[in-house]
Design a protein around this motif. Structure first.
Motif, short mmCIF file in Angstrom:
data_model
loop_
_atom_site.label_atom_id
_atom_site.label_comp_id
_atom_site.label_asym_id
_atom_site.label_seq_id
_atom_site.Cartn_x
_atom_site.Cartn_y
_atom_site.Cartn_z
N GLU A 162 0.82 -1.21 0.00
CA GLU A 162 0.00 0.00 0.00
C GLU A 162 0.86 1.26 0.00
OE1 GLU A 162 -3.34 0.98 2.66
OE2 GLU A 162 -4.03 -1.05 2.22
N LYS A 163 1.89 1.26 0.82
CA LYS A 163 2.79 2.42 0.89
C LYS A 163 3.48 2.61 -0.47
CE LYS A 163 6.71 4.32 3.38
NZ LYS A 163 7.83 4.07 4.25
N TYR A 164 3.95 1.52 -1.05
CA TYR A 164 4.62 1.58 -2.36
C TYR A 164 3.67 2.13 -3.42
CZ TYR A 164 7.24 0.10 -6.46
OH TYR A 164 7.95 0.09 -7.64
N GLN A 165 2.44 1.62 -3.47
CA GLN A 165 1.48 2.10 -4.45
C GLN A 165 1.19 3.59 -4.26
OE1 GLN A 165 -1.80 -0.62 -3.90
NE2 GLN A 165 -1.00 -2.06 -5.41
N ALA A 166 1.07 4.03 -3.02
CA ALA A 166 0.81 5.44 -2.74
C ALA A 166 1.96 6.31 -3.24
CB ALA A 166 0.58 5.66 -1.24
N GLU A 167 3.17 5.80 -3.14
CA GLU A 167 4.35 6.57 -3.57
C GLU A 167 4.61 6.48 -5.07
OE1 GLU A 167 7.69 5.15 -1.30
OE2 GLU A 167 6.80 5.79 0.61
N LYS A 168 4.39 5.32 -5.67
CA LYS A 168 4.84 5.06 -7.05
C LYS A 168 3.73 4.91 -8.10
CE LYS A 168 9.22 4.23 -5.79
NZ LYS A 168 10.35 5.00 -6.23
N ASN A 169 2.49 4.66 -7.68
CA ASN A 169 1.46 4.29 -8.65
C ASN A 169 0.30 5.27 -8.77
OD1 ASN A 169 1.68 0.69 -8.03
ND2 ASN A 169 3.00 2.03 -9.18
N ARG A 170 0.34 6.39 -8.09
CA ARG A 170 -0.76 7.37 -8.13
C ARG A 170 -0.65 8.35 -9.29
NH1 ARG A 170 -0.66 10.86 -3.89
NH2 ARG A 170 -2.85 11.34 -4.21
N ILE A 171 0.57 8.63 -9.73
CA ILE A 171 0.81 9.63 -10.76
C ILE A 171 1.77 9.05 -11.81
CG2 ILE A 171 1.77 11.94 -11.21
CD1 ILE A 171 0.95 12.67 -8.35
N SER A 172 1.51 9.37 -13.06
CA SER A 172 2.33 8.84 -14.15
C SER A 172 3.64 9.61 -14.28
CB SER A 172 1.56 8.92 -15.48
OG SER A 172 1.57 10.25 -15.97
N LEU A 173 4.48 9.10 -15.14
CA LEU A 173 5.75 9.72 -15.49
C LEU A 173 5.56 11.17 -15.95
CD1 LEU A 173 8.82 9.28 -16.13
CD2 LEU A 173 8.08 8.42 -18.36
N ASP A 174 4.43 11.42 -16.62
CA ASP A 174 4.13 12.75 -17.15
C ASP A 174 3.28 13.59 -16.20
OD1 ASP A 174 5.48 12.27 -19.61
OD2 ASP A 174 3.76 11.09 -20.28
N GLY A 175 3.07 13.11 -14.97
CA GLY A 175 2.31 13.87 -13.99
C GLY A 175 0.80 13.70 -14.07
N LEU A 176 0.33 12.71 -14.82
CA LEU A 176 -1.12 12.45 -14.93
C LEU A 176 -1.57 11.58 -13.76
CD1 LEU A 176 -1.31 11.57 -18.73
CD2 LEU A 176 -1.99 13.73 -17.64
N PRO A 177 -2.77 11.81 -13.24
CA PRO A 177 -3.30 10.93 -12.18
C PRO A 177 -3.65 9.57 -12.77
CG PRO A 177 -4.97 12.49 -12.85
CD PRO A 177 -3.71 12.89 -13.59
N THR A 178 -3.52 8.54 -11.94
CA THR A 178 -3.94 7.20 -12.32
C THR A 178 -5.27 6.91 -11.62
OG1 THR A 178 -2.96 5.97 -10.48
CG2 THR A 178 -1.50 6.50 -12.35
N ALA A 179 -5.85 5.76 -11.92
CA ALA A 179 -7.08 5.37 -11.25
C ALA A 179 -6.87 5.21 -9.74
CB ALA A 179 -7.64 4.08 -11.86
N MET A 180 -5.63 5.03 -9.31
CA MET A 180 -5.31 4.87 -7.89
C MET A 180 -5.15 6.20 -7.16
SD MET A 180 -2.47 1.89 -7.89
CE MET A 180 -2.99 0.23 -7.55
N PHE A 181 -5.22 7.31 -7.88
CA PHE A 181 -4.91 8.62 -7.29
C PHE A 181 -5.70 8.91 -6.02
CE2 PHE A 181 -5.19 13.21 -6.84
CZ PHE A 181 -3.86 13.56 -6.89
N ASP A 182 -7.00 8.67 -6.07
CA ASP A 182 -7.86 8.99 -4.92
C ASP A 182 -7.90 7.87 -3.88
OD1 ASP A 182 -8.55 11.48 -5.91
OD2 ASP A 182 -10.22 10.66 -7.09
N ARG A 183 -7.24 6.78 -4.15
CA ARG A 183 -7.29 5.62 -3.24
C ARG A 183 -6.47 5.84 -1.99
NH1 ARG A 183 -5.18 -0.27 -4.72
NH2 ARG A 183 -5.76 -1.27 -2.79
N PHE A 184 -5.45 6.69 -2.07
CA PHE A 184 -4.56 6.89 -0.93
C PHE A 184 -4.64 8.32 -0.42
CE2 PHE A 184 -2.69 3.60 -3.63
CZ PHE A 184 -2.64 2.56 -2.73
#
Length: 184
Positions: A162-184
Motif C-alpha cells: 500500500e505504501k509503495y502504491q501510494a508513492e509510485k502508482n498514483r501519478i504517471s511519469l508525465d504527472g497524470l493521475p492514475t485510477a489509484m490517485f484517490d485511493r490513498f
C-alpha cells in the motif's frame, strides 16, 4: 498482409490463449508525453467476449497504462508467436482500470489467479482486431514464469505494498493521475 476484424473470433482466441507473453501500449494526449509499452505474462490475460478482454496487472514501478486510460482510454494489446506458425495479433480499443473493492473487481477477480502483487485489472472494449504475418518475429523458447514480483510482494506485505502504491502508482511519469490517485 494485415487483416482486420470487428471482433475476436474463435481462431484469434485460440491464438491468444496459447501465448505466454503479450504487450500493452498506451499514450497520453499530449505530444510531449511518453508512449508506454509494457510486456505482461503470468497467465494474466482473459478474453471475456468477442469484444471485451481483461488482464490482471501486477505492481510495478509506474502506472502509465492506468493514467493514459483515465485520460483518454486508448490502448493497444499485441500478441506475437514466438513458436509455431508466424503471427501477430493486435487488439485496438478503449480501456479502463478496475480497482479492488469495486463490484466489477468482485466480478472479474475470480477469473484470475491473483497473487499479492496484483494491483488492478485492465479491461478493454475491443473495436478492431488486426492480424499480420509476423515473419520478422524470431523463435524463442518459453522457460517459465519469473517469481520475483511475487517474492517482492510477499517481502513487502500488504502494508508495504500500500505504501509503495501510494508513492509510485498514483501519478504517471508525465504527472497524470492514475485510477489509484484517490485511493490513498
Amino acid at each position: 498482409m494485415a487483416k482486420f476484424f470487428e471482433e475476436i473470433g474463435p481462431r484469434h482466441r485460440e491464438f491468444i490463449e496459447a501465448q505466454k507473453i503479450f504487450f500493452t501500449a498506451s499514450a497520453p494526449l499530449s505530444g510531449d508525453g511518453h508512449v508506454n509499452l509494457s510486456p505482461k505474462g503470468m497467465d494474466a490475460f482473459r478474453v471475456l467476449s468477442p469484444n471485451k478482454v481483461a488482464y490482471m496487472d501486477i505492481n510495478g514501478s509506474g502506472n502509465e497504462t492506468s493514467a493514459h486510460l483515465l485520460e483518454n482510454g486508448r490502448i493497444t494489446i499485441m500478441f506475437c508467436a514466438f513458436d509455431g506458425p508466424p503471427n501477430i495479433l493486435r487488439l485496438y480499443g478503449k480501456g479502463y482500470t478496475v480497482l479492488p473493492g469495486t463490484s466489477e473487481w468482485d466480478e472479474l477477480s475470480p477469473l484470475f489467479h491473483l497473487p499479492l502483487s496484483s494491483r488492478q485489472i485492465i479491461v478493454t472494449n475491443v473495436d478492431i482486431v488486426q492480424t499480420s504475418c509476423g515473419y520478422g518475429v524470431p523463435f524463442y523458447d518459453y522457460k517459465g514464469e519469473r517469481d520475483q514480483a511475487i517474492k517482492w510482494a510477499e517481502n513487502k506485505g500488504e502494508e508495504g505494498i500500500e505504501k509503495y502504491q501510494a508513492e509510485k502508482n498514483r501519478i504517471s511519469l508525465d504527472g497524470l493521475p492514475t485510477a489509484m490517485f484517490d485511493r490513498f
